[in-house]
Motif scaffolding. Structure first.
Motif, PDB file in Angstrom:
ATOM      1  N   ALA A 209     -24.151  10.075  71.935  1.00  0.00           N
ATOM      2  CA  ALA A 209     -24.081  11.347  72.674  1.00  0.00           C
ATOM      3  C   ALA A 209     -22.845  12.089  72.009  1.00  0.00           C
ATOM      4  O   ALA A 209     -22.996  13.098  71.859  1.00  0.00           O
ATOM      5  N   ALA A 210     -21.789  11.333  72.045  1.00  0.00           N
ATOM      6  CA  ALA A 210     -20.464  12.129  71.522  1.00  0.00           C
ATOM      7  C   ALA A 210     -20.362  12.052  70.082  1.00  0.00           C
ATOM      8  O   ALA A 210     -19.556  12.711  69.691  1.00  0.00           O
ATOM      9  N   GLY A 211     -21.313  11.253  69.459  1.00  0.00           N
ATOM     10  CA  GLY A 211     -21.153  11.235  67.813  1.00  0.00           C
ATOM     11  C   GLY A 211     -20.061  10.328  67.232  1.00  0.00           C
ATOM     12  O   GLY A 211     -19.761  10.754  66.223  1.00  0.00           O
ATOM     13  N   THR A 212     -19.811   9.448  67.948  1.00  0.00           N
ATOM     14  CA  THR A 212     -18.362   8.453  67.627  1.00  0.00           C
ATOM     15  C   THR A 212     -19.111   7.289  66.934  1.00  0.00           C
ATOM     16  O   THR A 212     -18.125   6.340  66.804  1.00  0.00           O
ATOM     17  N   ILE A 213     -20.346   7.033  67.217  1.00  0.00           N
ATOM     18  CA  ILE A 213     -20.927   5.454  66.719  1.00  0.00           C
ATOM     19  C   ILE A 213     -20.869   5.666  64.957  1.00  0.00           C
ATOM     20  O   ILE A 213     -21.169   6.467  64.476  1.00  0.00           O
ATOM     21  N   ARG A 214     -20.451   4.289  64.594  1.00  0.00           N
ATOM     22  CA  ARG A 214     -20.471   4.110  63.234  1.00  0.00           C
ATOM     23  C   ARG A 214     -21.263   2.803  62.805  1.00  0.00           C
ATOM     24  O   ARG A 214     -21.273   1.934  63.747  1.00  0.00           O
ATOM     25  N   ALA A 215     -21.675   2.901  61.661  1.00  0.00           N
ATOM     26  CA  ALA A 215     -22.740   1.505  61.382  1.00  0.00           C
ATOM     27  C   ALA A 215     -21.722   0.077  61.213  1.00  0.00           C
ATOM     28  O   ALA A 215     -22.271  -0.750  61.454  1.00  0.00           O
ATOM     29  N   GLY A 216     -20.273   0.318  61.278  1.00  0.00           N
ATOM     30  CA  GLY A 216     -19.637  -0.956  61.091  1.00  0.00           C
ATOM     31  C   GLY A 216     -19.369  -1.497  62.670  1.00  0.00           C
ATOM     32  O   GLY A 216     -18.638  -2.609  62.710  1.00  0.00           O
TER      33      GLY A 216
END
Length: 487
Positions: A209-216
């Protein structure tokens, strides 16, 4: 107290279970005993693991020694056929207890020393892909001993399918299998259903929701694996209701390399905030695709249907709409044209019912396929119950299958018709010299030899002359009489 309040006696009671150890021992004994008592059920569980067809013997807590340590695996299964014996150790966990790698490796070592064929683990852990084990172990210990895992949900599914759909020959054995089903479905048995998205769910949900997720991020891979496990649980659950082998729709590459499937799901989740899984249902018009959109808070289920190969575009659209009589008016329809790229023309079912041309952007282009999709709100909670993500996904799958997929049938061309006399077209006459002497269905009227034809034509000419000659005197007389009258 009335008789309605009396409790019926059960073969496998759930009363008296005071802890995890007692729960585990009772579940192990119940499953293994029914495997040996109900031949069809024992065969259904052991055949996919490589066991021969034969009588099943089961034991619990068999003691073994490794060095100075005394170990007690939860059970042992032996299947005999002629001179061949297949033996497997069994390790069981119930409730939220998970398998331990050191314990699994110790039992693999026992199986290797004793010359056993396999080790079977049973727990509530559901691997993302069938055949994959939830506990990582040293691969060197698997050279001579096979390692298999059976989730409790899969055992319950096999029991229900055997009793309700495949059948059990002996009525008493069918009743025994029904008692096992009743026990495993009880909450106190420890054979739980899929009920948790894992400890990383909340952080991943909020990060999307916050856009802070990364694939790593490691938590993303954990949630992706839990989503695939949820898809497999949904397959087992739906298959139990349908009496069919419902499986995840995976490519051969994903089955061979589950890590590649997890990596693709991690990339999708980090880039778009969505996770997609497929469900393959025998006899269905196509695979059901389930997409969980964590940003929008929606669960979308869709299926692709091949369009009819003949007919006008509106006729093909009406063919699909007629089959969606039970679908809600908000169902989304999308039409794809032949050799077209990108998204197709879309519209809601209520709009297409009123005007089938709403799905046709260019009448000159041939329709290739349709997509039927339903959307539902997605829960946000980690566990089960009202507002939970797991229950919202399962409810969306059930509704989409009941209202859409089970009513859809693939298009079939009309069968060829027998020709009627009206359909036969006249053909040009064939030269008499080319006519075969044998009668054939390709011949018209029977051919007439030339001599016979000439004689018939002469007779016809004579017959034509006779009435004319007889009529001449009458005409002359009539003419003379007419002249006399005039005089």
């Amino acid at each position: 107290m009335s008789e309605d309040m009396w409790l019926a006696a059960r073969l496998i009671p759930t009363s008296g279970i005071n802890g995890a150890e007692e729960q585990e021992r009772r579940a192990t004994s119940a499953v293994l005993a029914v495997m040996s008592a109900v031949r069809e059920f024992g065969r259904a569980l052991t055949q996919p693991l490589g066991a021969p067809a034969g009588p099943v013997q089961t034991f619990i807590e068999v003691p073994f020694k490794i060095g100075d340590k005394q170990l007690f695996p939860d059970g042992l299964i032996r299947v005999s056929r002629g001179q061949r014996q297949w033996t497997a150790l069994v390790e069981v966990k119930t409730g939220s207890n998970e398998l331990r790698a050191d314990q699994v490796e110790s039992y693999l070592e026992i199986a290797r020393e004793q010359g056993f064929d396999a080790l079977i683990t049973i727990s509530n852990e559901i691997p993302a892909v069938a055949g994959q084990h939830p506990t990582p172990v040293d691969k060197r210990k698997l050279k001579k001993v096979s390692l298999y895992h059976l989730p409790w949900t899969e055992i319950l599914t096999q029991a229900v399918m055997q009793k309700e759909y495949r059948g059990v020959a002996d009525p008493d054995q069918a009743w025994i299998l029904g008692e096992l089903i009743r026990y495993l479905e009880h909450p106190r048995s420890g054979a739980m259903e899929f009920s948790d998205m894992g400890p990383a769910w909340v952080s991943v949900r909020d990060g999307v929701a916050a856009g802070t997720i990364r694939a790593g991020d490691t938590v993303v891979a954990e949630v992706a694996g839990r989503f695939d496990a949820l898809m497999r649980y949904a397959c087992l659950r739906l298959g139990r209701r349908l009496g069919a082998e419902v499986t995840p729709a995976l490519s051969r590459r994903d089955v061979a390399e589950p890590s590649l499937r997890t990596q693709a799901l991690v990339s999708q989740l980090s880039a778009t905030g969505t996770m997609t899984g497929g469900i393959k249902i025998p006899g269905a018009v196509g695979a059901m695709q389930v997409t969980a959109d964590l940003r929008a808070g929606r669960v979308v289920c869709h299926v692709d249907v091949d369009a009819p190969k003949s007919g006008k575009p509106t006729t093909r659209v009406n063919w699909l709409v007629r089959q969606l009589k039970d679908a809600p008016e908000t169902t989304r329809l999308e039409a794809f044209v032949m050799h077209g790229r990108g998204d197709g023309t879309a519209g809601l079912l209520r709009q297409v019912r009123a005007d089938p041309s709403a799905l046709i952007s260019d009448p000159s282009k041939e329709l290739r396929a349709f997509r039927v999709a339903m959307s539902a709100p997605a829960g946000s909670k980690r566990g089960t119950g009202r507002g939970a993500f797991i229950d919202s996904v399962l409810a969306a799958i059930d509704d989409f299958y009941e209202q859409v997929i089970q009513n859809l049938k693939p298009w079939m061309p009309a069968p060829p018709r027998l020709r009627t006399p009206e359909d036969l077209q006249p053909v040009e006459p064939v030269s008499p010299s080319l006519v075969s002497t044998a009668i054939s269905s390709q011949d018209g009227a029977a051919p007439v030899p030339p001599a016979v034809a000439q004689r018939r034509s002469g007779d016809a000419a004579d017959e034509a002359d006779q009435p004319q000659a007889a009529a001449e005197p009458a005409n002359i007389g009539a003419g003379a009489q007419s002249e006399g009258d005039n005089l």
